[in-house]
Design a protein around this motif. Structure first.
Motif, mmCIF file in Angstrom:
data_model
loop_
_atom_site.group_PDB
_atom_site.id
_atom_site.type_symbol
_atom_site.label_atom_id
_atom_site.label_comp_id
_atom_site.label_asym_id
_atom_site.label_seq_id
_atom_site.Cartn_x
_atom_site.Cartn_y
_atom_site.Cartn_z
ATOM 1 N N TYR A 155 0.845 -1.192 0.000
ATOM 2 C CA TYR A 155 0.000 0.000 0.000
ATOM 3 C C TYR A 155 0.884 1.247 0.000
ATOM 4 O O TYR A 155 1.748 1.407 0.868
ATOM 5 C CB TYR A 155 -0.924 -0.025 1.215
ATOM 6 N N ILE A 156 0.702 2.110 -0.963
ATOM 7 C CA ILE A 156 1.581 3.261 -1.168
ATOM 8 C C ILE A 156 1.556 4.224 0.018
ATOM 9 O O ILE A 156 2.602 4.670 0.478
ATOM 10 C CB ILE A 156 1.193 4.006 -2.476
ATOM 11 N N ASP A 157 0.396 4.526 0.523
ATOM 12 C CA ASP A 157 0.245 5.524 1.586
ATOM 13 C C ASP A 157 0.203 4.872 2.972
ATOM 14 O O ASP A 157 -0.391 5.392 3.899
ATOM 15 C CB ASP A 157 -1.042 6.323 1.321
ATOM 16 N N ARG A 158 0.849 3.748 3.100
ATOM 17 C CA ARG A 158 0.775 2.925 4.308
ATOM 18 C C ARG A 158 1.232 3.671 5.566
ATOM 19 O O ARG A 158 0.567 3.644 6.600
ATOM 20 C CB ARG A 158 1.606 1.669 4.097
ATOM 21 N N GLU A 159 2.363 4.335 5.483
ATOM 22 C CA GLU A 159 2.906 5.027 6.651
ATOM 23 C C GLU A 159 1.960 6.128 7.137
ATOM 24 O O GLU A 159 1.718 6.272 8.337
ATOM 25 C CB GLU A 159 4.278 5.616 6.319
ATOM 26 N N ALA A 160 1.377 6.884 6.217
ATOM 27 C CA ALA A 160 0.435 7.944 6.584
ATOM 28 C C ALA A 160 -0.819 7.347 7.230
ATOM 29 O O ALA A 160 -1.364 7.915 8.185
ATOM 30 C CB ALA A 160 0.057 8.769 5.355
ATOM 31 N N GLN A 161 -1.261 6.191 6.745
ATOM 32 C CA GLN A 161 -2.455 5.579 7.318
ATOM 33 C C GLN A 161 -2.181 4.985 8.702
ATOM 34 O O GLN A 161 -3.062 4.966 9.559
ATOM 35 C CB GLN A 161 -3.040 4.536 6.369
ATOM 36 N N PHE A 162 -0.946 4.515 8.924
ATOM 37 C CA PHE A 162 -0.570 4.099 10.279
ATOM 38 C C PHE A 162 -0.671 5.294 11.225
ATOM 39 O O PHE A 162 -1.161 5.177 12.341
ATOM 40 C CB PHE A 162 0.851 3.522 10.320
ATOM 41 N N HIS A 163 -0.215 6.437 10.752
ATOM 42 C CA HIS A 163 -0.293 7.667 11.559
ATOM 43 C C HIS A 163 -1.758 8.040 11.817
ATOM 44 O O HIS A 163 -2.134 8.353 12.956
ATOM 45 C CB HIS A 163 0.438 8.806 10.842
ATOM 46 N N ASN A 164 -2.594 7.997 10.786
ATOM 47 C CA ASN A 164 -4.015 8.308 10.950
ATOM 48 C C ASN A 164 -4.695 7.332 11.907
ATOM 49 O O ASN A 164 -5.528 7.727 12.731
ATOM 50 C CB ASN A 164 -4.738 8.278 9.598
ATOM 51 N N LEU A 165 -4.335 6.071 11.806
ATOM 52 C CA LEU A 165 -4.904 5.055 12.686
ATOM 53 C C LEU A 165 -4.477 5.297 14.133
ATOM 54 O O LEU A 165 -5.280 5.156 15.056
ATOM 55 C CB LEU A 165 -4.471 3.666 12.204
ATOM 56 N N ALA A 166 -3.218 5.705 14.323
ATOM 57 C CA ALA A 166 -2.725 6.014 15.671
ATOM 58 C C ALA A 166 -3.476 7.208 16.271
ATOM 59 O O ALA A 166 -3.836 7.199 17.457
ATOM 60 C CB ALA A 166 -1.228 6.293 15.644
ATOM 61 N N GLU A 167 -3.748 8.218 15.456
ATOM 62 C CA GLU A 167 -4.520 9.373 15.939
ATOM 63 C C GLU A 167 -5.949 8.966 16.288
ATOM 64 O O GLU A 167 -6.515 9.446 17.271
ATOM 65 C CB GLU A 167 -4.535 10.473 14.875
ATOM 66 N N THR A 168 -6.522 8.092 15.495
ATOM 67 C CA THR A 168 -7.882 7.617 15.765
ATOM 68 C C THR A 168 -7.909 6.810 17.053
ATOM 69 O O THR A 168 -8.839 6.944 17.859
ATOM 70 C CB THR A 168 -8.402 6.786 14.577
ATOM 71 N N GLU A 169 -6.897 5.984 17.276
ATOM 72 C CA GLU A 169 -6.801 5.229 18.537
ATOM 73 C C GLU A 169 -6.722 6.196 19.717
ATOM 74 O O GLU A 169 -7.352 5.970 20.747
ATOM 75 C CB GLU A 169 -5.574 4.315 18.540
ATOM 76 N N ALA A 170 -5.964 7.269 19.579
ATOM 77 C CA ALA A 170 -5.855 8.260 20.660
ATOM 78 C C ALA A 170 -7.217 8.901 20.934
ATOM 79 O O ALA A 170 -7.592 9.100 22.099
ATOM 80 C CB ALA A 170 -4.812 9.312 20.305
ATOM 81 N N SER A 171 -7.965 9.198 19.884
ATOM 82 C CA SER A 171 -9.313 9.763 20.061
ATOM 83 C C SER A 171 -10.232 8.760 20.745
ATOM 84 O O SER A 171 -11.042 9.125 21.602
ATOM 85 C CB SER A 171 -9.914 10.141 18.705
ATOM 86 N N PHE A 172 -10.092 7.501 20.370
ATOM 87 C CA PHE A 172 -10.914 6.447 20.960
ATOM 88 C C PHE A 172 -10.602 6.301 22.449
ATOM 89 O O PHE A 172 -11.515 6.178 23.272
ATOM 90 C CB PHE A 172 -10.672 5.126 20.211
ATOM 91 N N VAL A 173 -9.334 6.352 22.803
ATOM 92 C CA VAL A 173 -8.949 6.281 24.216
ATOM 93 C C VAL A 173 -9.533 7.473 24.967
ATOM 94 O O VAL A 173 -10.021 7.334 26.094
ATOM 95 C CB VAL A 173 -7.410 6.217 24.373
ATOM 96 N N GLY A 174 -9.508 8.648 24.357
ATOM 97 C CA GLY A 174 -10.112 9.827 24.981
ATOM 98 C C GLY A 174 -11.596 9.638 25.235
ATOM 99 O O GLY A 174 -12.111 9.997 26.298
ATOM 100 N N LEU A 175 -12.286 9.056 24.264
ATOM 101 C CA LEU A 175 -13.714 8.771 24.421
ATOM 102 C C LEU A 175 -13.941 7.773 25.545
ATOM 103 O O LEU A 175 -14.787 7.989 26.421
ATOM 104 C CB LEU A 175 -14.287 8.229 23.115
ATOM 105 N N LEU A 176 -13.195 6.685 25.528
ATOM 106 C CA LEU A 176 -13.368 5.647 26.556
ATOM 107 C C LEU A 176 -13.070 6.190 27.949
ATOM 108 O O LEU A 176 -13.771 5.869 28.910
ATOM 109 C CB LEU A 176 -12.473 4.443 26.250
ATOM 110 N N THR A 177 -12.053 7.023 28.052
ATOM 111 C CA THR A 177 -11.705 7.625 29.335
ATOM 112 C C THR A 177 -12.810 8.563 29.805
ATOM 113 O O THR A 177 -13.141 8.596 30.989
ATOM 114 C CB THR A 177 -10.364 8.369 29.224
#
Length: 149
Positions: free
Chosen positions: A62-84
């Motif tokens: 996947y060409i944009d793989r690294e950027a999507q890992f970054h986007n996924l990490a930001e989404t995980e951080a948002s999810f943790v904020g919601l759960l908290t």
């Protein structure tokens, strides 16, 4: 059969769902209507994030793989904020008020933490492997230097 996964759009939709739940927590939501739906939504988000990470991890071309890992990490951080916010919040759907949510949220936080560790490791691994592309290819360089040698 290879199936095209639109990581960027999927991550955007999950982020939108997270924001919707966070916004709902600001309101005086009736737990009789929204408690189970909110739990179901958080479980859906958890499963979706796990699946996206699995697919992205396995898709090395996947060409944009690294950027999507970054986007996924930001989404995980948002999810943790919601759960908290659900776990510790003063909102009407707080886990402090509903024991059924307390255990579920703790499990979701644990799984999210595991995914965030995996994302961090994959990002470090990719950064170690990435070699900058040359500005000029070796063939182009040879052509440029052909008249000088």
């Amino acid at each position: 059969m290879d199936k095209h996964i639109n990581f960027e759009d999927n991550i955007f939709i999950i982020n939108t769902r997270i924001r919707m739940i966070r916004d709902m927590l600001l309101l005086d939501a009736d737990p009789d209507f929204f408690l189970m739906a909110t739990l179901d939504d958080t479980v859906f988000i958890d499963r979706s994030l796990a699946r996206l990470l699995e697919l992205l991890e396995g898709n090395t071309r996947y060409i944009d793989r690294e950027a999507q890992f970054h986007n996924l990490a930001e989404t995980e951080a948002s999810f943790v904020g919601l759960l908290t916010a659900v776990q510790n919040g003063e909102n009407t759907l707080s886990a402090l008020k509903f024991p059924v949510m307390e255990e579920k949220i703790a499990g979701l936080l644990q799984r999210s933490g595991e995914r965030r560790k995996r994302l961090a490791a994959l990002t470090r691994e990719m950064a170690g492997r990435s070699v900058p592309e040359p500005v000029v290819s070796s063939r182009e360089l040879a052509e440029l230097l052909n008249g000088l040698v």
